[in-house]
Design a protein around this motif. Structure first.
Motif, mmCIF file in Angstrom:
data_model
loop_
_atom_site.group_PDB
_atom_site.id
_atom_site.type_symbol
_atom_site.label_atom_id
_atom_site.label_comp_id
_atom_site.label_asym_id
_atom_site.label_seq_id
_atom_site.Cartn_x
_atom_site.Cartn_y
_atom_site.Cartn_z
ATOM 1 N N GLN A 15 -5.994 -5.202 -0.481
ATOM 2 C CA GLN A 15 -5.738 -3.758 -0.381
ATOM 3 C C GLN A 15 -6.218 -3.037 -1.631
ATOM 4 O O GLN A 15 -6.818 -1.954 -1.554
ATOM 5 C CB GLN A 15 -4.249 -3.510 -0.177
ATOM 6 N N ASP A 16 -5.945 -3.638 -2.795
ATOM 7 C CA ASP A 16 -6.396 -3.023 -4.066
ATOM 8 C C ASP A 16 -7.917 -2.923 -4.098
ATOM 9 O O ASP A 16 -8.479 -1.913 -4.559
ATOM 10 C CB ASP A 16 -5.891 -3.847 -5.249
ATOM 11 N N ALA A 17 -8.603 -3.974 -3.622
ATOM 12 C CA ALA A 17 -10.067 -3.966 -3.623
ATOM 13 C C ALA A 17 -10.610 -2.901 -2.666
ATOM 14 O O ALA A 17 -11.600 -2.232 -2.972
ATOM 15 C CB ALA A 17 -10.584 -5.352 -3.223
ATOM 16 N N ALA A 18 -9.906 -2.737 -1.530
ATOM 17 C CA ALA A 18 -10.358 -1.730 -0.562
ATOM 18 C C ALA A 18 -10.174 -0.326 -1.084
ATOM 19 O O ALA A 18 -10.943 0.589 -0.748
ATOM 20 C CB ALA A 18 -9.586 -1.912 0.763
ATOM 21 N N ASN A 19 -9.149 -0.141 -1.913
ATOM 22 C CA ASN A 19 -8.854 1.207 -2.466
ATOM 23 C C ASN A 19 -9.615 1.510 -3.737
ATOM 24 O O ASN A 19 -9.543 2.640 -4.251
ATOM 25 C CB ASN A 19 -7.354 1.328 -2.757
#
Length: 377
Positions: free
Chosen positions: A372-376
């Motif tokens: 999720q962090d990488a996607a954001n």
């Protein structure tokens, strides 16, 4: 690591196993006495005392990462009444599951669930009770699997327990956490048979969880025994002789062998009903039998200490029971012996919870947080 709800919380042994990285949003137990122990050790800010069927989803704050449910075992146990999930005690599962369904409808079902119970859950009602649980879990959009973990890998207590772990089907599960086939360490024949009986939809959602094998257990029963125990007294010589007289020839030979050993040997005794009479069965393998809740006095475990010709016996102490459950000596126990026995005999072994957390629960949640962090980014 995350947030969680702890149902059938007892004295908070799941909480102890999960550790300080987890934040408990809500805890529930029906027993006032167990709740007192929970408050004494963890505080009562998030603890609701009452029947799980009376708890409403609106009482559960936030969107928890985990819901832990060690629901009552009495109706599922091989020594129980055979009522299974229709029983008054083990049927509390449905009160818990009603809340999971309500949370799902609100879009905030826990990302992971863990259900813990006795080994007999797999075979209760010829596997139909396990099938009901499996179908309920799959219907709410979880992939799931079951493992049997024995506390003997972590503490000197023989205590196999079933853990059903469900993960939101929308989460990414690291490949190393599950296998394509069952593994002997975690999936005995009873688990495989239970899986084979499931309907296709539940089988499709099944995962063979595959945490690493635990390290070799450190310590034996002798290591947890108190020299000067609190809350119990040594039996009189007459009481000890009576216990030995209740043994079969095989068990008396075990005592004699321990006397010839030349060093102090510690064993445990269970009194069981055999062929219409009470028998005392002893073991000196460095492992205690499974702690159980008191039932007519027969389930209380007795310690036997053999030092050459000297043989002494007594009930296992509350602190020794707590050590068998993996609790630290700083854990505050109820003052009354029976209250401590009920609390500990109903509990989940702390390092077993830690092992599941370290190798299944936290890695799944951490992996998805990283994605999720990488996607954001």
């Amino acid at each position: 690591m995350g947030t969680y709800y702890e149902f059938f919380a007892g004295g908070g042994m799941a909480r102890s196993g999960l550790g300080p990285e987890w934040d408990c949003l809500f805890a529930n137990d029906i027993s006032e006495k167990k709740a007192s122990a929970y408050k004494e050790n963890w505080g009562g800010d998030h603890l609701h005392v009452g029947n799980v069927f009376d708890v409403k989803a609106r009482q559960l704050p936030g969107h928890a990462d985990l819901a832990w449910g060690s629901f009552p075992c009495q109706d599922l146990s091989l020594a129980g009444n055979g009522k299974g999930l229709d029983g008054e005690r083990s049927g509390a599962f449905w009160g818990f599951w009603k809340l999971i369904r309500s949370l799902n409808r609100e879009g905030r079902k826990p990302r992971v669930i863990v259900l813990e119970n006795v080994y007999g859950t797999l075979t209760s009602h010829d596997g139909k009770d396990f099938e009901q649980i499996a179908k309920a879990v799959a219907c709410e959009g979880y992939v799931f699997g079951a493992v049997v973990m024995d506390a003997v890998h972590f503490t000197p207590q023989s205590r196999p327990r079933l853990f059903i772990i469900g993960v939101d089907a929308g989460l990414a599960i690291p490949e190393h956490i599950h296998a394509w086939l069952p593994t002997p360490t975690w999936h005995p024949d009873a688990v495989i048979r239970a899986y084979n009986q499931l309907p296709l939809a539940a089988k499709t959602a099944w995962r063979w969880w595959n945490p690493p094998a635990p390290n070799q257990r450190t310590g034996i029963l002798d290591d947890i025994i108190e020299a000067d125990p609190a809350g119990v007294a040594w039996h009189t010589p007459q009481e000890t002789k009576k216990l030995i007289s209740m043994m079969t020839d095989l068990n008396r030979r075990k005592v004699m062998e321990a006397q010839r050993h030349g060093t102090v040997k510690v064993g445990t005794i269970y009194r069981r009903t055999r062929e219409g009479g009470q028998r005392a069965e002893v073991r000196f393998d460095g492992v205690a039998g499974c702690l159980r809740t008191p039932a007519g006095g027969s389930s209380r475990q007795t310690i036997m200490v053999v030092d050459g010709p000297n043989v002494r016996t007594r009930l296992i102490s509350p602190r020794e029971m707590a050590r068998l459950m993996g609790l630290p000596d700083t854990y505050r126990l109820p003052a009354r012996y029976n209250d401590a026995y009920h609390l500990l005999g109903d509990g989940v072994v702390v390092p077993v919870v830690t092992h599941l957390n370290d190798h299944i629960l936290s890695p799944i949640l951490r992996n998805n947080q990283q994605l999720q962090d990488a996607a954001n980014f």
